[in-house]
Structures are given as structure tokens and as C-alpha cells.
Design a protein around this motif. Structure first.
Motif, PDB file in Angstrom:
ATOM      1  N   ILE A 178     -30.360 -11.570 -40.679  1.00  0.00           N
ATOM      2  CA  ILE A 178     -29.259 -11.638 -41.643  1.00  0.00           C
ATOM      3  C   ILE A 178     -29.596 -12.602 -42.777  1.00  0.00           C
ATOM      4  O   ILE A 178     -29.431 -12.276 -43.958  1.00  0.00           O
ATOM      5  CB  ILE A 178     -27.943 -12.032 -40.942  1.00  0.00           C
ATOM      6  CG1 ILE A 178     -27.475 -10.870 -40.067  1.00  0.00           C
ATOM      7  CG2 ILE A 178     -26.876 -12.425 -41.952  1.00  0.00           C
ATOM      8  CD1 ILE A 178     -26.318 -11.199 -39.159  1.00  0.00           C
ATOM      9  N   GLU A 179     -30.079 -13.787 -42.449  1.00  0.00           N
ATOM     10  CA  GLU A 179     -30.410 -14.778 -43.486  1.00  0.00           C
ATOM     11  C   GLU A 179     -31.544 -14.293 -44.377  1.00  0.00           C
ATOM     12  O   GLU A 179     -31.511 -14.483 -45.592  1.00  0.00           O
ATOM     13  CB  GLU A 179     -30.758 -16.123 -42.846  1.00  0.00           C
ATOM     14  CG  GLU A 179     -29.578 -16.815 -42.184  1.00  0.00           C
ATOM     15  CD  GLU A 179     -28.433 -17.118 -43.144  1.00  0.00           C
ATOM     16  OE1 GLU A 179     -28.694 -17.482 -44.308  1.00  0.00           O
ATOM     17  OE2 GLU A 179     -27.264 -16.970 -42.730  1.00  0.00           O
TER      18      GLU A 179
ATOM     19  N   LYS B 152     -30.197 -11.436 -46.621  1.00  0.00           N
ATOM     20  CA  LYS B 152     -29.275 -12.009 -47.600  1.00  0.00           C
ATOM     21  C   LYS B 152     -30.058 -12.673 -48.737  1.00  0.00           C
ATOM     22  O   LYS B 152     -29.747 -12.466 -49.914  1.00  0.00           O
ATOM     23  CB  LYS B 152     -28.352 -13.018 -46.923  1.00  0.00           C
ATOM     24  CG  LYS B 152     -27.328 -13.642 -47.836  1.00  0.00           C
ATOM     25  CD  LYS B 152     -26.338 -14.518 -47.078  1.00  0.00           C
ATOM     26  CE  LYS B 152     -27.018 -15.718 -46.475  1.00  0.00           C
ATOM     27  NZ  LYS B 152     -26.065 -16.691 -45.895  1.00  0.00           N
TER      28      LYS B 152
ATOM     29  N   SER C  95     -30.258 -11.125 -52.622  1.00  0.00           N
ATOM     30  CA  SER C  95     -29.727 -11.926 -53.727  1.00  0.00           C
ATOM     31  C   SER C  95     -30.775 -12.166 -54.812  1.00  0.00           C
ATOM     32  O   SER C  95     -30.427 -12.512 -55.935  1.00  0.00           O
ATOM     33  CB  SER C  95     -29.166 -13.249 -53.213  1.00  0.00           C
ATOM     34  OG  SER C  95     -30.198 -14.054 -52.704  1.00  0.00           O
TER      35      SER C  95
ATOM     36  N   VAL D 230     -23.792 -10.096 -53.183  1.00  0.00           N
ATOM     37  CA  VAL D 230     -24.130  -9.778 -51.799  1.00  0.00           C
ATOM     38  C   VAL D 230     -22.987 -10.259 -50.923  1.00  0.00           C
ATOM     39  O   VAL D 230     -22.600 -11.420 -50.991  1.00  0.00           O
ATOM     40  CB  VAL D 230     -25.439 -10.485 -51.361  1.00  0.00           C
ATOM     41  CG1 VAL D 230     -25.736 -10.203 -49.892  1.00  0.00           C
ATOM     42  CG2 VAL D 230     -26.601 -10.081 -52.244  1.00  0.00           C
TER      43      VAL D 230
ATOM     44  N   VAL E  49     -21.748 -10.470 -46.901  1.00  0.00           N
ATOM     45  CA  VAL E  49     -22.114 -10.350 -45.489  1.00  0.00           C
ATOM     46  C   VAL E  49     -20.833  -9.941 -44.762  1.00  0.00           C
ATOM     47  O   VAL E  49     -19.793 -10.598 -44.913  1.00  0.00           O
ATOM     48  CB  VAL E  49     -22.667 -11.673 -44.928  1.00  0.00           C
ATOM     49  CG1 VAL E  49     -23.056 -11.524 -43.471  1.00  0.00           C
ATOM     50  CG2 VAL E  49     -23.862 -12.147 -45.765  1.00  0.00           C
TER      51      VAL E  49
ATOM     52  N   PHE F  18     -23.869  -5.527 -44.558  1.00  0.00           N
ATOM     53  CA  PHE F  18     -23.891  -6.055 -45.923  1.00  0.00           C
ATOM     54  C   PHE F  18     -23.242  -5.057 -46.860  1.00  0.00           C
ATOM     55  O   PHE F  18     -23.253  -3.847 -46.609  1.00  0.00           O
ATOM     56  CB  PHE F  18     -25.331  -6.274 -46.406  1.00  0.00           C
ATOM     57  CG  PHE F  18     -26.035  -7.389 -45.712  1.00  0.00           C
ATOM     58  CD1 PHE F  18     -25.965  -8.689 -46.194  1.00  0.00           C
ATOM     59  CD2 PHE F  18     -26.788  -7.147 -44.573  1.00  0.00           C
ATOM     60  CE1 PHE F  18     -26.613  -9.716 -45.549  1.00  0.00           C
ATOM     61  CE2 PHE F  18     -27.445  -8.171 -43.919  1.00  0.00           C
ATOM     62  CZ  PHE F  18     -27.352  -9.470 -44.413  1.00  0.00           C
TER      63      PHE F  18
ATOM     64  N   LEU G  65     -23.683  -4.506 -51.028  1.00  0.00           N
ATOM     65  CA  LEU G  65     -24.365  -4.935 -52.241  1.00  0.00           C
ATOM     66  C   LEU G  65     -23.698  -4.300 -53.451  1.00  0.00           C
ATOM     67  O   LEU G  65     -23.518  -3.077 -53.487  1.00  0.00           O
ATOM     68  CB  LEU G  65     -25.841  -4.514 -52.216  1.00  0.00           C
ATOM     69  CG  LEU G  65     -26.668  -4.893 -50.998  1.00  0.00           C
ATOM     70  CD1 LEU G  65     -28.086  -4.366 -51.147  1.00  0.00           C
ATOM     71  CD2 LEU G  65     -26.654  -6.392 -50.789  1.00  0.00           C
TER      72      LEU G  65
END
Length: 153
Positions: free
Chosen positions: A79-80, A83, A87, A95, A97, A104, A106
Motif C-alpha cells: 500500500i505504501e 501510494k 502520487s 490519490v 487510499v 485506491f 486515482l
């Protein structure tokens, strides 16, 4: 947050370029009081910053879409990493979450449908962690520029 803070926030949301003197005049308070209120709101994280509201169409990005993305394995590292990567993509405006069926969302803006198609095929579908995505075209957008605190229950 009291009524004065709320009024101050509304004015700044309407025009963040108002001088402290003008804010104070419109609120009917001393400039020193106004400055301290703004500083306190900033310290508390209510005011997070100031920015220019840029029209994507004026930048040649007339096609906008929301792209729902699912990633796997669903863990913090994935996830990190996604992300951060999303971005940094120039096509991506925001973005989000999420919890639920999609991981996600976008918000993308591109010059035309060919660029959107290329973004989806060349940027998203090549990422190994993405297991699926759906695209919804945006025809019009309205944004509340002055959200106010909700009344207490």
C-alpha cells in the motif's frame, strides 16, 4: 473552534491571498488578534497550507477520470509503495487510499483519450501489484471550496 475561527476559515477558503489587515477588517477585529488566530489554527493543523487552484483544462488536461485500483498482496508495504508511486505519476491529481472492494482511487487528468489509454496500459497495467482497475470518466466536477464545521449532535 468558535464562530470567529469559523468566519476566518471561510474567508481564507474564499481567498487565501487576503492580507492579515483585510481579514481583520472584514472580521471587525484587531490585526494582532487576527494574526494570532491564524497562527493558532495553523499550529492546531486546521489550516494545513495555502495553494493556487489550477484549472487542469488550462494546462491542456481536458480529460479527467477516476481510476479504481485493486492491489495484492494487501499489506502495508504494498500500500505504501503504490501510494508513493501513484502520487509521483504526472497524470495523477489525487490519490485516495480506500477500504472496501477497491484499495485506491486515482483522480487523473490527461490531454485526451489516447493519453488516458496509454496511462492505463503503460503505467498501471505493467505494475505487478495491481490485480485490477476500473475507469470512470468525469464529465463535470463541483467542489465545495468552503466546508464548514458540522454542527454538534
Amino acid at each position: 473552534m468558535d464562530e470567529l475561527d469559523s468566519a476566518l476559515i471561510r474567508l481564507l477558503q474564499s481567498d487565501a491571498r487576503l492580507s492579515n489587515r483585510e481579514l481583520a477588517r472584514q472580521l471587525g477585529i484587531a490585526p494582532s488578534t487576527c494574526l494570532e488566530r491564524v497562527r493558532a489554527l495553523t499550529r492546531r493543523g486546521v489550516i494545513r497550507g495555502y495553494h493556487a487552484d489550477i484549472d487542469p483544462i488550462a494546462l491542456g488536461r481536458s480529460v479527467q477520470a477516476m481510476v479504481s485500483v485493486q492491489v495484492r498482496p494487501l499489506n502495508r508495504d504494498v500500500i505504501e509503495a503504490f501510494k508513493a508511486a501513484a502520487s509521483e505519476m504526472t497524470e495523477v491529481l489525487s490519490v485516495f487510499v480506500l477500504a472496501g472492494g477497491d484499495d485506491f482511487l486515482l483522480h487523473v487528468a490527461v490531454p485526451d483519450l489516447d493519453h488516458l489509454h496509454a496511462f492505463l496500459l503503460d503505467r498501471l497495467s505493467k505494475r505487478r501489484e495491481i490485480t485490477g482497475f476500473r475507469t470512470s470518466m468525469i464529465f463535470q466536477q463541483m467542489q465545495n471550496q468552503t466546508p464548514a464545521p458540522l454542527p454538534a449532535r
